[in-house]
Design a protein around this motif. Structure first.
Motif: not given
Lengths: 417, 702
Positions: B138-141, B148-153, B155-164, B565-567
């Protein structure tokens, strides 16, 4: 330095039953930060309260196998950081022990030796095993030896310079051979004093070093001024690297695997915080907080210190292309190492010894050379890495010819008068 | 450098062979073969291998020798197909590589505090694990988020919210923003307060939810509202909770429960589908009472059985004193049948682990167990039961050979259902009864409107929830406790993802509910007068729901924590290791806000040092004793100065970490072994606390 505290333990171990071995008849005080099987380690820190070493440290095992006797242990500062409350010097003076084995992180064994007017030796990094040593700064600390004369130090060094698979930071080959004698008479050595060190000395310290230089020049040695431009930042590099390594090393003391645990801890975090909060004294804790600051808040500082360390090693190596050994005082004038209560004070007190820890160089501190106004500050002779055998031989030669008495030497030999 | 013609690293395939491309990104990993250097170049699209070959471009190869992990670079070169056998199946681009002929180092990077690369450079190679401490991450967030796994998380969060958002838009909902500086609303948690400078001594509250505003938007005639909204609750810390969290807030007018069920089922099905999860529809509905009676919780995990079976009546005339006494006092006996698990649940486990230890931890006094062997019951108490009782037990529990029947009895029915519910979850986990990859949504309905509290009643949801009938007497406690609410919770796999209700739309009914809650009219007016007034002007029937988006996203993505899943989440201590928030502020700032007294501290050290010492104490897990603080403050102040000096004096040298070369630091030819001291138990002898061959420690999880 002359505290009246009694030695903490007196185990009165007898020498190996057959009375033989290289170190038969040699008695060695073992500093409590070296594990001795069956001996409680609590004296090192409250963090180890109630913990008994389950096995010998490698150094102790080697000494035991060589027939040395262990008459007891002195008191040391918490985790051996500095010499606050340390009784090594007093114990060496007050008993008939041949030698003391202690951990040299900032220069503890050399400065303690000066306090007892004896010889102290810190080896090259990586030639004595640290396995089983309770230390704080793995990249700086070395097991060191203090004794009245060079000869038992050489004997002990010969036993300790043994490759140990248990210590992964040790060299695997090319250890110095202490058992081979150099050419008779030795070759003339060139000695160096560091210009930047001279500039930083107090008047009394200058006087003491000048004394020593005068004796050696009379003895026919050439003494030259050399330059080590970054001499002033040895303590800075040591403190940053040392505190970070200490902060990591102290992670061992978690109240789970050994030692002290605070009472009534509701959960895991609370156990850590309370246990470690109660286990460490304020001086050590200050050092650990500094390490935590660099680790967690300014990691770049640690890397910068390591960059500086490389430069210091390179500058020192360069000097050893010009001279054989370097001369420095051992301890500072007017500082009571036993009373230092802050990290800053501790570092100031060890300003002349810690460079050898930073570079991993071997160093010997000799009594009777660097004396000013009745105070013996100790003369440190520092050699290049792995020059230990040659260094001890040289130290023995100049100590012998001094005849045990400081001051002007009787005419004769190579003296020019 | 012009980047217009840039090609995304992750887009390169065999078809691109022969093309000269410009790629830019970060050095993910390096493999130096002495002469040839292989580099994994990563951008947000993926990773491509770049080859620096001294035979072809010696100058570029030499420059590439400076590269280290996470250098930001641009590379030009030709895409070629890799030699057969050297493909990397772990990369989508693993069949090709770029032969570099130009390299620009855009920005170097110091040594990383932890590894970022997640892809091995050769097939089957190892990558660094996830063992990095969370506070360091978190200090070096900014570095952590490069993984890549955090980027994926995210981006997918964005997709889920956009879908809603897209779905709600298609249903004619509009997104309307509500204020963040607002007035305290009764959601049951503490508010975060913001002092007002222009109204000395007055505070705004950050919203715990936009509850009143969204209802007012219904009064205002928008009919269908939603908002992706940040909410704030100053609650006690728990592992999966954040002081601020994101909610998908929905409200609609002229609707009833069926509208919400249909809308939300369609919505959740679509959101889960973004993560490739197929939710079965319709979602079953389970009345609150039945959920408690059958699963011991209003958040039941329906992925496995172990439903409770009522057994009180079997023992109505029993001679077994323990049961008889409990029944006489109006108590309850319930049990579960753990089918076919008698091999896994030995007498020893049942008696010593469960009956003696675990179930008492769950709050019940004890547990009765019976193992079924053939057609007989085996147990330490079965001799107290008549033959008829034994037959009834077997029949009621539908038990057969190999089954294990567990019963809990207590005079307090709530203790029975609570303890049995926790035991059910424990068994589900322990016996592996919970299938992976399965999702079982359920609506929990018919909640009680009120709960008994020490001094009166409290709302189970909030006081704006409509009751199932309005003919109650606000003074009749028994009558009030029998009211059900028109509230509903959406639960998936034992986790509450959202909840809502049909609201009260009559000022009179609302006032009576306030009265039932013991809120005096004058107090109600003072706090909610604006709202009661608004209700009077033709407020339509309405209702809504809110979904916890952090939790929903974490569940869809299978993330172990909502922080994944939170930046920029807060840590478990509700602090932000990146920015250092929360932090003390200037005295001057406090004076302006008329809060000067709140910042009163001993004068000597700078406020940031006090905070620094506390935070170092926490991260290094070393407590501070009384009287020690000032020494530590001084030491840390000294460390800051030292860091500054080191910055001034350090050059460009490679850092030196040990006085001897790394060559001597390798341990070879050693097989893993158990140390003799571990084998004979001596290692445990020095431990402060050990049990059964293990170190014993206090609870790890809160």
């Amino acid at each position: 330095m002359k505290t009246k505290k009694k030695p903490l333990l007196s185990l009165n171990r007898r020498p190996a039953a057959d009375g033989r071995g290289e170190l038969a008849g040699v008695s060695v005080l073992i500093s409590p930060n070296f594990s001795v099987r069956g001996r409680p380690a609590g004296a090192v820190s409250r963090a180890l309260k109630g913990f008994t070493a389950p096995e010998d440290s490698t150094a102790v095992r080697l000494l035991r196998e060589a027939g040395a006797a262990f008459p007891g242990a002195p008191r040391i500062s918490e985790m051996g950081f500095g010499l606050a409350g340390d009784t090594t010097a007093a114990t060496l003076e007050g008993t008939r022990c041949t030698a003391a084995l202690g951990l040299d992180t900032l220069g503890e064994i050399r400065v303690a030796a000066t306090g007892a007017a004896v010889t102290g030796y810190k080896p090259s990094y990586g030639i004595f095993s640290r396995a089983g040593v309770i230390g704080l700064v793995p990249s700086m600390e070395c097991p060191g030896v203090a004794a009245r004369d060079i000869s038992p130090i050489r004997k002990i060094a010969a036993v300790l310079a043994t490759v140990d698979e248990e210590d992964f930071s040790m060299l695997r080959r090319g250890l110095p051979d202490f058992r081979r004698d150099g050419p008779p008479g030795g070759r003339p050595a060139t000695l160096g004093v560091i210009r930047e060190c001279l500039a930083a000395l107090l008047p009394e310290e200058t006087e003491a070093l000048r004394q020593a230089v005068a004796i050696l020049e009379k003895r026919g040695y050439t003494v030259r001024e050399v330059t080590l431009p970054d001499f002033d930042i040895f303590p800075l590099a040591h403190q940053i690297i040392g505190s970070v390594e200490a902060s990591s090393s102290a992670g061992n003391y978690d109240g789970v695997r050994f030692g002290y645990r605070a009472k009534d801890c509701g959960n895991w975090n609370e156990m850590y915080i309370k246990t470690r909060g109660e286990a460490f004294g304020t001086l050590l804790k200050s050092y650990l907080f500094q390490g935590a600051y660099f680790q967690f808040r300014d990691y770049a500082a640690f890397e910068n210190a390591c960059r500086i360390r490389r430069r210091l090693v390179e500058e020192t190596e360069k000097i050893f292309g010009e001279v054989d050994f370097l001369l420095l005082p051992t301890r500072r004038h007017g500082r009571e190492v036993g009373e230092e209560k802050t990290v800053a004070g501790t570092y100031q007190a060890f300003a002349f010894t810690l460079p050898a820890n930073v570079t991993g160089s071997p160093a010997v501190s000799l009594p009777g050379f660097a004396v000013s106004g009745g105070t013996d500050l100790g003369l440190q002779v520092v050699g290049p890495h792995l020059s230990d055998a040659r260094l001890l031989e040289f130290a023995g030669r100049i100590a012998d010819s001094r005849g045990g008495a400081p001051g002007p030497v009787k005419p004769g030999g190579g003296g020019t008068g | 450098m012009k980047f217009q013609s840039r090609t995304y690293c992750g887009s390169l395939r065999k078809a691109a062979a022969g093309r000269r491309v410009l790629a830019a990104g970060w050095v993910d990993a390096l493999r130096d073969h002495g002469n040839i250097l292989f580099v994994h170049l990563r951008d947000r699209s993926g990773i491509i291998q770049v080859v620096f070959n001294p035979d072809k471009t010696p100058g570029v190869r030499a420059e590439a020798g400076r590269l280290k992990e996470e250098y930001c670079v641009a590379v030009r070169g030709e895409v070629v197909v890799r030699r057969p056998g050297s493909e990397n199946p772990a990369l989508e681009t693993g069949e090709v590589e770029i032969i570099a002929d130009e390299l620009t180092i855009l920005n170097p990077s110091p040594i990383l505090p932890f590894p970022i690369s997640e892809k091995a450079m050769v097939a089957g190679g190892a990558v660094a694990g996830d063992a990095v401490g969370e506070d360091l991450r978190l200090q070096y967030r900014y570095l952590d988020l490069r993984r890549p796994s955090m980027q994926e998380n995210l981006v997918r969060r964005y997709r889920i919210i956009k879908c809603a958002r897209d779905f709600l838009d298609s249903r004619e909902f509009v997104e309307i923003e509500t204020p963040v500086l607002t007035k305290s609303t009764p959601e049951g948690a503490r508010d975060y307060l913001v002092p007002s400078r222009v109204h000395p001594g007055c505070f705004y509250a950050l919203p715990q939810s936009p509850q009143l505003f969204k209802q007012i938007l219904m009064f205002s005639g928008f009919e269908r509202y939603f908002q992706v909204v940040r909410c704030y609750r100053d609650e006690d810390l728990r592992p999966n909770r954040q002081p601020e969290f994101t909610q998908l807030d929905i409200e609609a007018a002229f609707i009833d429960e069926e509208f919400i069920y249909e809308l939300l089922e369609e919505l959740t099905v679509r959101m889960f589908a973004v993560g490739g999860i197929d939710l079965p529809r319709p979602f079953p509905r389970l009345p609150y009472r039945e959920a408690i009676d059958s699963f011991g919780t209003d958040r039941p995990d329906l992925r496995f059985g172990l439903r409770f079976i009522e057994a009180t009546d079997i023992f109505s005339g029993t001679g077994y004193a323990v049961f008889r006494k409990i029944i006489e006092q109006g108590g309850l006996i319930k049990g579960i049948n753990v089918r076919g698990q008698s091999a896994a649940l030995s007498k020893n486990i049942l008696q010593n682990e469960y009956a003696q230890r675990l179930v008492p931890e769950f709050g019940a006094r004890g547990m009765t167990w019976m193992r079924v062997a053939g057609d007989t019951l085996e147990s330490n108490i079965v001799r107290f039961f008549t033959a008829g009782e034994r037959t009834n037990i077997l029949e009621r529990f539908g038990a057969g050979d190999g089954d294990v029947i567990l019963m809990i009895a207590d005079q307090n029915p709530q203790i029975v259902t609570d303890a049995l519910g926790r035991l059910r979850l424990h068994l589900g986990n322990r016996l592996g009864l919970i299938p992976e990859g399965e999702y079982r949504p359920v609506w929990i309905t018919d909640f009680p409107l009120f709960e008994a509290a020490e001094d009166g009643l409290t709302s189970r949801h909030h006081p704006f929830t409509a009751p199932d009938r309005d003919d109650f007497d606000p003074g009749d406690r028994e009558d009030l406790l029998s009211l059900r609410s028109r509230a509903y919770d959406l639960v998936v796999n034992g986790e509450e993802l959202g909840g809502g209700s049909i609201r009260i739309n009559s000022a009179d009914l609302q006032a009576r509910i306030f009265r039932a809650l013991g809120l005096e009219d004058t107090v109600a007016r003072e706090r909610f007068g604006f709202f009661l007034d608004a209700l009077k002007y033709g407020a339509p029937p309405h209702g809504g729901i809110a979904l916890g988006l952090d939790r929903v996203t974490a569940m869809i993505l299978g993330a172990p924590s909502i922080r994944e899943v939170i930046a920029f989440p807060k840590n478990r201590a509700a602090a932000c290791p990146l920015t250092g928030a929360p932090s003390p502020v200037d005295r001057e700032q406090l004076r302006e806000l008329n809060l000067a007294d709140a910042g009163e501290r001993s004068a000597v050290p700078a406020p940031e040092d006090i905070d620094l010492v506390s935070s170092l104490s926490w991260v290094s897990r070393i407590g501070i004793r009384e009287g020690e603080r000032s020494a530590l403050e001084a030491a840390v102040g000294e460390a800051k100065d030292a860091a500054e000096r080191a910055g001034e004096r350090a050059g460009e040298e490679e850092p030196l970490y040990s006085p001897i070369k790394a060559g001597g630091r390798e341990r070879t030819g050693r097989d893993p072994r158990v140390h003799p001291l571990a084998r004979d138990g001596s290692l445990l002898k020095g431990a402060p606390s050990a049990k059964n061959g293990y170190f014993k420690v206090p609870a790890i999880l809160e």
